[in-house]
Design an enzyme around this catalytic site. Structure first.
Site, PDB file in Angstrom:
ATOM      1  N   CYS A   4       0.867  -1.182   0.000  1.00 17.59           N
ATOM      2  CA  CYS A   4       0.000   0.000   0.000  1.00 17.59           C
ATOM      3  C   CYS A   4       0.900   1.227   0.000  1.00 17.59           C
ATOM      4  O   CYS A   4       1.719   1.416   0.905  1.00 17.59           O
ATOM      5  CB  CYS A   4      -0.920   0.008   1.216  1.00 17.59           C
ATOM      6  SG  CYS A   4      -1.771   1.592   1.409  1.00 17.59           S
ATOM      7  N   CYS A   7       0.539   3.408   3.163  1.00 19.73           N
ATOM      8  CA  CYS A   7       1.162   2.774   4.342  1.00 19.73           C
ATOM      9  C   CYS A   7       2.681   2.941   4.281  1.00 19.73           C
ATOM     10  O   CYS A   7       3.324   3.209   5.297  1.00 19.73           O
ATOM     11  CB  CYS A   7       0.788   1.298   4.428  1.00 19.73           C
ATOM     12  SG  CYS A   7      -0.879   0.996   5.073  1.00 19.73           S
ATOM     13  N   ASP A  30       0.060  16.397  -1.861  1.00 20.77           N
ATOM     14  CA  ASP A  30      -0.200  15.551  -3.028  1.00 20.77           C
ATOM     15  C   ASP A  30       0.897  15.796  -4.064  1.00 20.77           C
ATOM     16  O   ASP A  30       1.294  16.933  -4.317  1.00 20.77           O
ATOM     17  CB  ASP A  30      -1.580  15.867  -3.610  1.00 20.77           C
ATOM     18  CG  ASP A  30      -2.073  14.768  -4.541  1.00 20.77           C
ATOM     19  OD1 ASP A  30      -3.048  14.093  -4.181  1.00 20.77           O
ATOM     20  OD2 ASP A  30      -1.464  14.584  -5.624  1.00 20.77           O
ATOM     21  N   HIS A  46      -4.843   1.236   8.146  1.00 25.82           N
ATOM     22  CA  HIS A  46      -5.243   0.985   6.755  1.00 25.82           C
ATOM     23  C   HIS A  46      -6.670   0.456   6.626  1.00 25.82           C
ATOM     24  O   HIS A  46      -7.038  -0.509   7.272  1.00 25.82           O
ATOM     25  CB  HIS A  46      -4.288  -0.043   6.134  1.00 25.82           C
ATOM     26  CG  HIS A  46      -4.626  -0.389   4.723  1.00 25.82           C
ATOM     27  ND1 HIS A  46      -3.976   0.152   3.642  1.00 25.82           N
ATOM     28  CD2 HIS A  46      -5.577  -1.203   4.210  1.00 25.82           C
ATOM     29  CE1 HIS A  46      -4.506  -0.317   2.532  1.00 25.82           C
ATOM     30  NE2 HIS A  46      -5.485  -1.150   2.848  1.00 25.82           N
ATOM     31  N   GLY A  92     -12.718   8.099  -9.567  1.00 24.01           N
ATOM     32  CA  GLY A  92     -11.301   8.089  -9.937  1.00 24.01           C
ATOM     33  C   GLY A  92     -10.362   7.733  -8.809  1.00 24.01           C
ATOM     34  O   GLY A  92      -9.196   8.124  -8.818  1.00 24.01           O
ATOM     35  N   THR A  94      -7.625   6.058  -6.939  1.00 23.68           N
ATOM     36  CA  THR A  94      -6.454   5.326  -7.448  1.00 23.68           C
ATOM     37  C   THR A  94      -5.642   4.688  -6.336  1.00 23.68           C
ATOM     38  O   THR A  94      -4.879   3.751  -6.587  1.00 23.68           O
ATOM     39  CB  THR A  94      -5.528   6.255  -8.254  1.00 23.68           C
ATOM     40  OG1 THR A  94      -5.139   7.357  -7.418  1.00 23.68           O
ATOM     41  CG2 THR A  94      -6.205   6.784  -9.502  1.00 23.68           C
ATOM     42  N   HIS A  99      -8.386   8.162   2.197  1.00 22.06           N
ATOM     43  CA  HIS A  99      -7.729   9.447   2.391  1.00 22.06           C
ATOM     44  C   HIS A  99      -8.684  10.564   2.040  1.00 22.06           C
ATOM     45  O   HIS A  99      -9.575  10.401   1.202  1.00 22.06           O
ATOM     46  CB  HIS A  99      -6.449   9.548   1.550  1.00 22.06           C
ATOM     47  CG  HIS A  99      -6.656   9.235   0.104  1.00 22.06           C
ATOM     48  ND1 HIS A  99      -6.743   7.945  -0.372  1.00 22.06           N
ATOM     49  CD2 HIS A  99      -6.813  10.039  -0.964  1.00 22.06           C
ATOM     50  CE1 HIS A  99      -6.939   7.971  -1.683  1.00 22.06           C
ATOM     51  NE2 HIS A  99      -6.988   9.247  -2.079  1.00 22.06           N
ATOM     52  N   HIS A 101      -8.796  14.311   0.507  1.00 21.23           N
ATOM     53  CA  HIS A 101      -8.083  15.390  -0.184  1.00 21.23           C
ATOM     54  C   HIS A 101      -8.467  16.715   0.477  1.00 21.23           C
ATOM     55  O   HIS A 101      -9.654  16.973   0.737  1.00 21.23           O
ATOM     56  CB  HIS A 101      -8.496  15.458  -1.659  1.00 21.23           C
ATOM     57  CG  HIS A 101      -8.086  14.258  -2.464  1.00 21.23           C
ATOM     58  ND1 HIS A 101      -6.959  14.261  -3.264  1.00 21.23           N
ATOM     59  CD2 HIS A 101      -8.642  13.033  -2.598  1.00 21.23           C
ATOM     60  CE1 HIS A 101      -6.853  13.079  -3.864  1.00 21.23           C
ATOM     61  NE2 HIS A 101      -7.861  12.316  -3.468  1.00 21.23           N
TER      62      HIS A 101
HETATM   63  P1  AMP Z   1      -7.275   9.186  -5.255  1.00 27.12           P
HETATM   64  O1  AMP Z   1      -7.220   9.297  -6.752  1.00 27.12           O
HETATM   65  O2  AMP Z   1      -8.421   9.858  -4.606  1.00 27.12           O
HETATM   66  O3  AMP Z   1      -7.112   7.743  -4.828  1.00 27.12           O
HETATM   67  O4  AMP Z   1      -6.016  10.000  -4.729  1.00 27.12           O
HETATM   68  C1  AMP Z   1      -4.713   9.528  -4.763  1.00 27.12           C
HETATM   69  C2  AMP Z   1      -3.828  10.730  -4.759  1.00 27.12           C
HETATM   70  O5  AMP Z   1      -2.540  10.325  -4.382  1.00 27.12           O
HETATM   71  C3  AMP Z   1      -3.699  11.436  -6.116  1.00 27.12           C
HETATM   72  O6  AMP Z   1      -4.159  12.778  -6.011  1.00 27.12           O
HETATM   73  C4  AMP Z   1      -2.210  11.360  -6.417  1.00 27.12           C
HETATM   74  O7  AMP Z   1      -1.716  12.530  -7.040  1.00 27.12           O
HETATM   75  C5  AMP Z   1      -1.618  11.148  -5.038  1.00 27.12           C
HETATM   76  N1  AMP Z   1      -0.334  10.476  -4.999  1.00 27.12           N
HETATM   77  C6  AMP Z   1       0.025   9.349  -5.679  1.00 27.12           C
HETATM   78  N2  AMP Z   1       1.293   9.009  -5.372  1.00 27.12           N
HETATM   79  C7  AMP Z   1       1.738   9.920  -4.469  1.00 27.12           C
HETATM   80  C8  AMP Z   1       2.964  10.118  -3.767  1.00 27.12           C
HETATM   81  N3  AMP Z   1       4.006   9.280  -3.913  1.00 27.12           N
HETATM   82  N4  AMP Z   1       3.071  11.187  -2.936  1.00 27.12           N
HETATM   83  C9  AMP Z   1       2.040  12.040  -2.788  1.00 27.12           C
HETATM   84  N5  AMP Z   1       0.850  11.903  -3.406  1.00 27.12           N
HETATM   85  C10 AMP Z   1       0.696  10.863  -4.239  1.00 27.12           C
HETATM   86 ZN    ZN Z   2      -2.457   1.490   3.525  1.00 28.25          ZN
END
Ligand code: AMP
Ligand code: ZN
Length: 113
Positions: A4, A7, A30, A46, A92, A94, A99, A101
């Site tokens: 993860c 994590c 972010d 988690h 969306g 990912t 989390h 935002h």
């Molecule tokens: P979500 O699409 O809501 O799952 O948000 C995941 C967020 O994590 C996205 O806005 C990505 O830009 C961000 N993200 C992905 N990898 C990293 C990272 N290594 N450090 C900081 N943010 C990240």
């Molecule tokens: Zn996690």
């Protein structure tokens, strides 16, 4: 939780720009900001989605949200901010570690399209 991303970030195994941390949550920038200020507020324990959230995790998430107004100075959120939780493919999502935002730093349009 193995494999993860968040994590690993919380554990310090992957670098991040940390803004705040306590026993229950971690807030960092972010990597691909969608607003002048874009942070991720991550409960440390988690779980992937709201559907899986236990009562204990719900209490922690509530505490994280309750704490946020005391962090507005630290995070530069004095002029307001928007909170978003992406849930599932249409939103969306990912990263499957729940989390929130935190978006701020400009007047935002309401329509997310
Ligand atoms: P979500 O699409 O809501 O799952 O948000 C995941 C967020 O994590 C996205 O806005 C990505 O830009 C961000 N993200 C992905 N990898 C990293 C990272 N290594 N450090 C900081 N943010 C990240
Ligand atoms: Zn996690």
């Amino acid at each position: 939780m193995e494999d993860c991303l968040f994590c690993k970030i919380i554990a310090g195994e992957i670098p991040s720009k940390k803004m705040y941390e306590d026993e229950e949550m971690y807030i960092f920038c972010d990597i691909d900001p969608k607003a002048p200020k874009h942070y991720l507020m991550v409960p440390k324990a988690h779980f992937a989605r709201l559907e899986e959230m236990t009562d204990e995790q719900a209490a922690v998430l509530g505490k994280c949200l309750k704490k946020l107004p005391s962090l507005t100075g630290l995070l530069g959120l004095e002029n307001g901010y928007r909170l978003i939780i992406n849930q599932g493919p249409d939103a969306g999502q990912t990263v499957f570690h729940l989390h929130v935002h935190i978006l701020a730093g400009k007047k935002m349009a309401w329509n997310p399209a």
